[in-house]
Design an enzyme around this catalytic site. Structure first.
Site, PDB file in Angstrom:
ATOM      1  N   GLY A   1      35.148  70.969  23.255  1.00  0.00           N
ATOM      2  CA  GLY A   1      35.562  71.126  21.857  1.00  0.00           C
ATOM      3  C   GLY A   1      34.829  70.201  20.916  1.00  0.00           C
ATOM      4  O   GLY A   1      35.386  69.750  19.918  1.00  0.00           O
TER       5      GLY A   1
ATOM      6  N   GLY B   1      30.971  73.672  20.878  1.00  0.00           N
ATOM      7  CA  GLY B   1      32.064  74.498  21.368  1.00  0.00           C
ATOM      8  C   GLY B   1      32.907  75.052  20.234  1.00  0.00           C
ATOM      9  O   GLY B   1      33.309  76.223  20.236  1.00  0.00           O
TER      10      GLY B   1
ATOM     11  N   HIS C   1      18.037  55.338  22.865  1.00  0.00           N
ATOM     12  CA  HIS C   1      18.063  55.036  21.429  1.00  0.00           C
ATOM     13  C   HIS C   1      17.630  53.587  21.231  1.00  0.00           C
ATOM     14  O   HIS C   1      18.100  52.702  21.936  1.00  0.00           O
ATOM     15  CB  HIS C   1      19.474  55.246  20.882  1.00  0.00           C
ATOM     16  CG  HIS C   1      19.531  55.308  19.388  1.00  0.00           C
ATOM     17  ND1 HIS C   1      19.305  54.203  18.597  1.00  0.00           N
ATOM     18  CD2 HIS C   1      19.763  56.341  18.542  1.00  0.00           C
ATOM     19  CE1 HIS C   1      19.409  54.566  17.319  1.00  0.00           C
ATOM     20  NE2 HIS C   1      19.680  55.852  17.259  1.00  0.00           N
TER      21      HIS C   1
ATOM     22  N   ARG D   1      12.335  57.940  18.344  1.00  0.00           N
ATOM     23  CA  ARG D   1      13.114  57.007  19.159  1.00  0.00           C
ATOM     24  C   ARG D   1      12.404  56.577  20.441  1.00  0.00           C
ATOM     25  O   ARG D   1      12.516  55.421  20.860  1.00  0.00           O
ATOM     26  CB  ARG D   1      14.456  57.650  19.507  1.00  0.00           C
ATOM     27  CG  ARG D   1      15.308  57.778  18.274  1.00  0.00           C
ATOM     28  CD  ARG D   1      16.551  58.589  18.515  1.00  0.00           C
ATOM     29  NE  ARG D   1      17.342  58.633  17.286  1.00  0.00           N
ATOM     30  CZ  ARG D   1      18.457  59.326  17.160  1.00  0.00           C
ATOM     31  NH1 ARG D   1      18.904  60.072  18.160  1.00  0.00           N
ATOM     32  NH2 ARG D   1      19.119  59.300  16.023  1.00  0.00           N
TER      33      ARG D   1
ATOM     34  N   GLU E   1      24.670  69.689  23.700  1.00  0.00           N
ATOM     35  CA  GLU E   1      23.888  68.751  24.502  1.00  0.00           C
ATOM     36  C   GLU E   1      23.841  69.136  25.979  1.00  0.00           C
ATOM     37  O   GLU E   1      22.917  68.759  26.694  1.00  0.00           O
ATOM     38  CB  GLU E   1      24.437  67.316  24.355  1.00  0.00           C
ATOM     39  CG  GLU E   1      23.520  66.274  24.992  1.00  0.00           C
ATOM     40  CD  GLU E   1      23.995  64.839  24.819  1.00  0.00           C
ATOM     41  OE1 GLU E   1      24.838  64.590  23.946  1.00  0.00           O
ATOM     42  OE2 GLU E   1      23.497  63.966  25.560  1.00  0.00           O
TER      43      GLU E   1
ATOM     44  N   SER F   1      20.470  66.577  16.476  1.00  0.00           N
ATOM     45  CA  SER F   1      21.435  66.964  17.515  1.00  0.00           C
ATOM     46  C   SER F   1      22.626  67.694  16.918  1.00  0.00           C
ATOM     47  O   SER F   1      23.062  68.717  17.443  1.00  0.00           O
ATOM     48  CB  SER F   1      21.910  65.750  18.305  1.00  0.00           C
ATOM     49  OG  SER F   1      22.557  64.834  17.453  1.00  0.00           O
ATOM     50  N   LEU F   2      23.148  67.195  15.803  1.00  0.00           N
ATOM     51  CA  LEU F   2      24.274  67.889  15.176  1.00  0.00           C
ATOM     52  C   LEU F   2      23.836  69.302  14.805  1.00  0.00           C
ATOM     53  O   LEU F   2      24.560  70.273  14.998  1.00  0.00           O
ATOM     54  CB  LEU F   2      24.750  67.121  13.943  1.00  0.00           C
ATOM     55  CG  LEU F   2      25.301  65.717  14.219  1.00  0.00           C
ATOM     56  CD1 LEU F   2      25.724  65.043  12.923  1.00  0.00           C
ATOM     57  CD2 LEU F   2      26.479  65.780  15.168  1.00  0.00           C
TER      58      LEU F   2
END
Lengths: 250, 603
Positions: free
Chosen positions: B11, B15, B236, B297, B402, B417-418
Site C-alpha cells: 500500500g 500499490g 545514497h 548519487r 520499487e 522514484s515517486l
C-alpha cells in the site's frame, strides 16, 4: 559520566484479553541509542534482568524517522514516537514503556488505532476529484495558504493527541482531535471547499466538535506541532455559520 | 459468475495508484499490506517528484527529462517505458495537485520546482521536505474514498507469503498470513499486483523502513517470477549514521544549495565554523564543475567513499563528510527543508542551520526487482492498451514500484522514484484490465488450489512455530546485513563477492537451526520474521551473484578490477530465475533505440 547500562520496565500483555504484567530488562549502554534500538537489542537476547528467558517484546515500527507514526507508545508516561526517544535524553532512571491507553491492546506495546482511520472515513477526509486522469493543473494557491495547509497535512495519525485528550475515552463518542483537524485541511482547499458542508455536518453531530472540552493538551502532545486548537477555533466559526444558515433556511 | 477481484499487495504509492486505477474502472480490489497503508515506506521519500513542467524559463522538456534519466541510469533501462514515464510526469504532478497535495508555491501561486541530482533543470516539485509522505497521504485519502464506497477491501496487518498458481502456471491467487491470528489464508483472484517495495533490510541498516525486507518480492521470485538487475543497489550519498537505521538526508539539501566538504588537513579537529574557506575541500565542486554537488548519487557516493576510505580525510577521522547549509537563508530552510532539518536535530542534537551536518552514504534503493514486460509503440512510447505492461513472466502476476526493475537502469536519479511508482500504477491498472478482458482469468479459482496452498502454508508455519534451535534469527539477519554492507555496496571485488556467497550459504544452513523465540499463536513477529529471513537470504544471492558475474562498472555497480562500462558485453539486463541450488542467470538485450548510449560525464 557515561552510564554503563540501561534499565527498561516494559508493560507486557500477550493478547487483547490477557492480563498485563511488567518485565524488566537491562542492556549495555551504547552511544546514540533510542527506545527502538533497545527493543531491537532485546529481541536479539530475549532475557529479563533476572536472567529469565522471555519472548521478544512486540511493538509496531516502520520508518524510524518520525514520519510514519507507527512506533507511538508511552515512554516514561508520555505519548511519543519511540524512534525519536533518545535514551540519553530520558534521564538516569529506568525507562518505562507502555502501550497507549486509549486504544485496545493487540499485544505488548502494539495497539489497534483503526478507530482513527474509521473517523477519517466519517469526516470524508479527501478531495473528491473527478478521476485520476490528467485534467490539467489544480487550483492556484498562495504560498501563505500552502504553509497553513501543509502544517495540517503532516498529521501521521499517530494518536498522541487522542491519548492526552480528556474527552476521548470509551465513555464518550468524541471522535478526537486528529480527524477534526483534517476537516480544517480539506475545507480550506479550493476544491475541497465545495464539499465543506458535508464535513461540517459530520462534526456538528454526535461526537463532533461540541464534545471538545478545550483542555488544549492535544496541541502540546502533537509531535509535528500541528496547530490543532486553531483548527477547532476556525471550525467553530464555520459550524456556527452553517448552523445559522440552516436556522434561517438557506 | 462472481465479478473478478484483483489483489494488490503493498500500500505504498505504487500499490495505491494501481488500486485507484482499478477501483475507478469498477474492479473490486483486495489490498494487502503488512502495515496500515498510511504508514508505508513511501512516507520516507523527502525531496520531491520530477516532471518537466518548465516553470523557470529553462526550456526544460519531457525529452530532456528522458535523456537525463537514461544517462543517469547508465543506459541500462529499456527506453520506451522511461520515455512514457517522463512524458506523463507533468500530468502526474498535476493530478496530485488536484488531489490537494500541499506542494510549495511560487509567489504567483504556481507550483514551485527545485533542482535535484543528475540534471541542470529545476524539475522537482516538492511539499516541504516530506514529499513522499504528502503524496502517499493523497493516494491514501483517495483509496479511503473507494473503500468507503465498498470497491476496495483492505487487509492491513496481513503479509503475503506465496502465490497460488494453477496447472498452467497462471497466477490465480495468493496466500497471506494474518499477523494477529498467525493463520495463513488463501485468496482466489483474477490477477495479483505486487507493490511491495525494496529490500533494504538485506543490508541491515539502510535508509529504508524496517518493514522493507524484500521478502514478498523474494517469495514471488521463488514461486517462479524472474528477477531483473538485482545487483543494482543505490547507495545514497547523504545519510545520518545511526544504530537502528541510517536516516536519509535528502538530496534536496544540496538542491537548495547545500555544499559537501571536508577539512583539507587529515585529523583537523577544529569546529567546522572555525575552519576558513581556504582550508576546506569542496571536492564535488572541484571535480565536477558543471554539476557540482548535484552529480548523480552513484558518483557522489563513490567520491565520498574515496575521500574517507582511500584518502583518510573523513571528518575527525570518521566515516563522515560535512553537508553544509549554514550559508542558506534561514527562511528558505524553514520553508523548503524543515522536515529533514528537524529530524537531523532530533537525532543528533545539532542545529543544521548553524552547524554543518555530518553525513555518510547509506543503502537507499534497489534499481533491480521483479522482471516486468512492456509493449512499445512504433514511436517509442508504451502501448497503454496492452496487458503486457508491468506483467511478470508469470501469467496473471504484475509488479509495480520499487519491487520491479524497469525504470531506472543502473542508477536512479533523485525524485524519479515517486514518479516511477505512480506511473507504473497508472500503467498497471489498464494492463490488468486488458488481462481480465482477454483471458480466462476472470473465472473463479478452483477451491482445491486454494485449499492446497492454505494447507501448505499452515503446515509450514506450524513447523517454523515449533523451532527451538540455538540460532537467533535477528542475529543471523545482523550477520547477513554486515556481509552485504561490506561487500556488495559501493565498491565490489570478485573475491569478496565469492566469499559473500559462501557466507550466504552458511547463513542459509544455520537458518535451519534457528529458534522461533516465541511459540505463541498470537501476533508472533519472530515467526513471521523467520519466514522472511529465509526469503531474504535467497534474494541476497541474486544480488551477490549478479554482481559477481557482471565484470564491468556501470551506474551503482562499480568494480575497480573492471573500471569501465562495457557495452559490448554487458549492455544487458540480468534476469535471475529461481532454482533450489542457485539463481540461474540469463542476459537479455536492452532497447536503447531512442537514445544511443554515450559516455556518461558530469564534469
Amino acid at each position: 559520566m557515561a552510564r554503563k547500562t540501561i534499565a527498561l520496565r516494559i508493560k507486557r500483555q500477550d493478547s487483547p484479553t490477557s492480563r498485563s504484567r511488567w518485565e524488566e530488562f537491562s542492556l549495555p549502554w551504547q552511544a546514540n541509542m533510542n527506545v527502538v534500538s533497545c527493543l531491537m537489542e532485546i529481541r536479539k537476547h530475549p532475557v529479563t534482568r533476572d536472567g529469565h528467558a522471555t519472548t521478544p517484546v512486540h511493538w509496531e515500527a516502520s520508518c524510524l524517522e518520525e514520519v510514519c507514526g507507527s512506533c507511538t507508545m508511552l515512554v516514561n508516561g508520555k505519548p511519543r514516537q519511540s524512534c525519536t526517544a533518545l535514551i540519553d535524553s530520558l534521564g538516569d532512571g529506568p525507562v518505562t514503556l507502555e502501550p497507549l491507553t486509549k486504544f485496545p491492546v493487540v499485544r505488548d506495546l502494539q495497539v489497534d488505532r483503526s478507530p482513527m482511520f474509521d473517523a477519517l472515513k466519517r469526516v470524508k477526509a479527501w478531495i473528491p476529484i473527478d478521476g485520476s486522469y490528467d485534467l490539467g493543473p489544480g487550483p492556484r494557491l498562495s504560498p501563505a495558504e500552502q504553509e497553513v495547509s501543509y502544517a495540517f497535512s503532516r498529521c501521521m495519525t499517530c494518536g498522541c493527541c487522542m491519548e492526552v485528550c480528556p474527552q476521548y475515552n470509551d465513555k464518550s463518542d468524541f471522535m478526537g482531535p486528529a480527524p477534526i483537524a483534517q476537516v480544517r485541511l480539506f475545507n480550506s482547499h479550493p476544491t475541497g471547499r465545495m464539499n465543506a458542508r458535508e464535513r461540517l455536518e459530520e462534526i456538528m453531530g454526535k461526537g463532533g466538535l461540541v464534545d471538545c472540552g478545550n483542555a488544549q493538551l492535544c496541541v502540546e502532545a502533537c509531535p509535528k506541532d500541528i496547530p490543532l486548537t486553531e483548527a477547532f477555533g476556525e471550525l467553530g466559526r464555520q459550524t456556527t455559520l452553517l448552523w445559522l444558515q440552516q436556522l434561517f433556511g438557506r | 459468475m462472481a465479478a473478478p477481484r484483483v489483489a494488490v499487495v503493498g500500500g505504498g504509492l505504487a500499490g495505491l495508484m494501481t488500486t485507484i486505477k482499478l477501483a475507478e474502472a469498477g474492479v473490486a480490489v483486495d489490498l494487502f499490506s503488512i502495515v496500515p497503508v498510511k504508514r508505508s515506506n513511501s512516507v520516507c521519500a523527502q525531496g520531491g517528484i520530477n516532471g518537466a513542467v518548465n516553470v523557470k524559463g529553462e526550456n526544460d522538456s519531457p525529452e530532456i527529462h528522458f535523456a537525463d534519466t537514461c544517462r543517469g541510469g547508465d543506459f541500462l533501462a529499456h527506453q520506451p517505458p522511461v520515455k512514457g514515464m517522463c512524458y506523463a510526469a507533468p500530468g502526474v504532478i498535476h493530478l496530485f495537485d488536484r488531489m490537494g497535495v500541499t506542494f510549495n508555491r511560487t509567489p504567483e501561486g504556481l507550483l514551485d520546482f527545485r533542482r535535484f541530482g543528475g540534471t541542470l533543470h529545476h524539475r522537482t516539485a516538492f511539499a516541504g521536505a516530506t514529499t513522499g509522505q504528502q503524496l502517499l497521504y493523497a493516494l491514501d485519502e483517495q483509496v479511503r474514498r473507494h473503500e468507503a464506497a465498498g470497491v476496495v477491501k483492505k487487509y492491513e496487518g496481513w503479509e503475503f507469503v506465496g502465490l497460488v498458481r494453477d496447472d498452467n502456471g497462471r497466477c490465480v491467487g495468493l496466500t497471506a498470513l494474518d499477523l494477529r491470528s498467525m493463520k495463513p489464508c488463501a485468496f482466489g483472484v483474477a490477477a495479483v499486483v505486487m507493490a511491495t517495495g525494496g529490500p533494504g533490510l538485506m543490508f541491515g541498516r539502510s535508509t529504508n523502513s524496517i518493514i522493507n525486507s524484500g521478502s514478498a518480492a523474494a517469495a514471488a521470485y521463488m514461486d517462479g517470477a524472474d528477477y531483473g538487475n538485482g545487483e543494482f543497489i543505490q547507495i545514497h550519498p547523504t545519510a545520518i549514521p545511526g544504530m537502528d537505521k541510517l536516516r536519509l538526508m535528502s538530496e534536496s539539501a544540496r538542491g537548495e544549495g547545500g555544499r559537501v566538504w571536508v577539512p583539507k588537513r587529515a585529523g583537523d579537529d577544529r569546529a567546522p565554523a572555525s575552519i576558513p574557506d581556504g582550508e576546506r575541500w569542496y571536492f564535488l565542486e572541484e571535480k565536477y564543475p558543471k554539476y557540482k554537488n548535484l552529480v548523480p548519487r552513484d558518483v557522489a557516493s563513490r567520491e565520498i567513499h574515496h575521500v574517507c576510505v582511500d584518502l583518510g580525510l573523513g571528518v575527525g577521522g570518521d566515516m563522515a563528510v560535512y553537508l553544509d547549509l549554514t550559508h542558506v537563508p534561514r527562511e528558505t530552510l524553514k520553508r523548503k527543508l524543515e522536515g529533514i532539518l528537524e529530524i537531523y536535530e532530533k537525532f543528533t542534537g545539532d542545529d543544521p542551520t548553524t552547524t554543518p551536518m555530518k553525513i555518510y552514504p547509506a543503502v537507499h534503493y534497489s534499481m533491480g526487482g521483479l522482471w516486468v514486460d512492456y509493449e512499445r509503440t512504433s514511436d517509442g512510447f508504451l502501448n497503454l492498451a496492452s496487458s503486457r505492461n508491468q506483467a511478470t513472466n508469470v501469467p496473471g502476476l504484475y509488479a509495480v514500484g520499487e519491487c520491479e526493475y524497469q525504470y531506472h537502469g543502473a542508477n536512479r536519479l533523485g525524485a524519479n522514484s515517486l514518479l516511477s511508482c505512480v506511473y507504473a500504477g497508472q500503467v498497471a491498472g489498464p494492463a490488468v484490465l486488458a488481462c481480465l478482458g482477454a483471458s480466462k482469468a476472470a473465472g473463479e479459482t478452483a477451491a482445491s488450489l486454494l485449499e492446497a496452498s492454505e494447507r501448505k502454508w499452515t503446515e509450514r508455519f506450524a513447523e517454523l512455530g515449533k523451532r527451538d534451535g540455538p540460532e537467533n534469527p535477528y542475529r543471523l539477519a545482523d550477520e547477513l546485513g554486515k556481509v552485504m554492507l561490506e561487500n556488495v555496496t559501493i565498491v565490489r571485488d570478485n573475491n569478496k563477492l565469492r566469499e559473500t556467497d559462501a557466507k550466504l550459504l552458511e547463513l542459509t544452513e544455520r537458518w535451519h537451526k534457528a529458534g522461533v523465540l516465541d511459540q505463541g499463536t498470537w501476533a508472533n513477529a519472530p515467526l513471521s520474521f523467520l519466514n522472511q529471513l529465509w526469503n531474504m537470504l535467497h534474494l541476497a544471492r541474486v544480488v551477490t551473484l549478479g554482481a559477481l558475474t557482471r565484470d564491468e562498472s556501470r551506474g551503482a555497480h562499480y568494480k575497480p578490477e573492471f573500471p569501465k562500462r562495457d557495452d559490448v558485453n554487458w549492455l544487458k539486463t540480468t534476469v535471475a530465475t529461481f532454482t533450489p541450488e542457485r539463481p540461474r542467470l540469463r542476459y537479455d538485450s536492452v532497447d536503447v533505440s531512442l537514445y544511443a548510449p554515450v559516455e556518461r560525464r558530469y564534469d
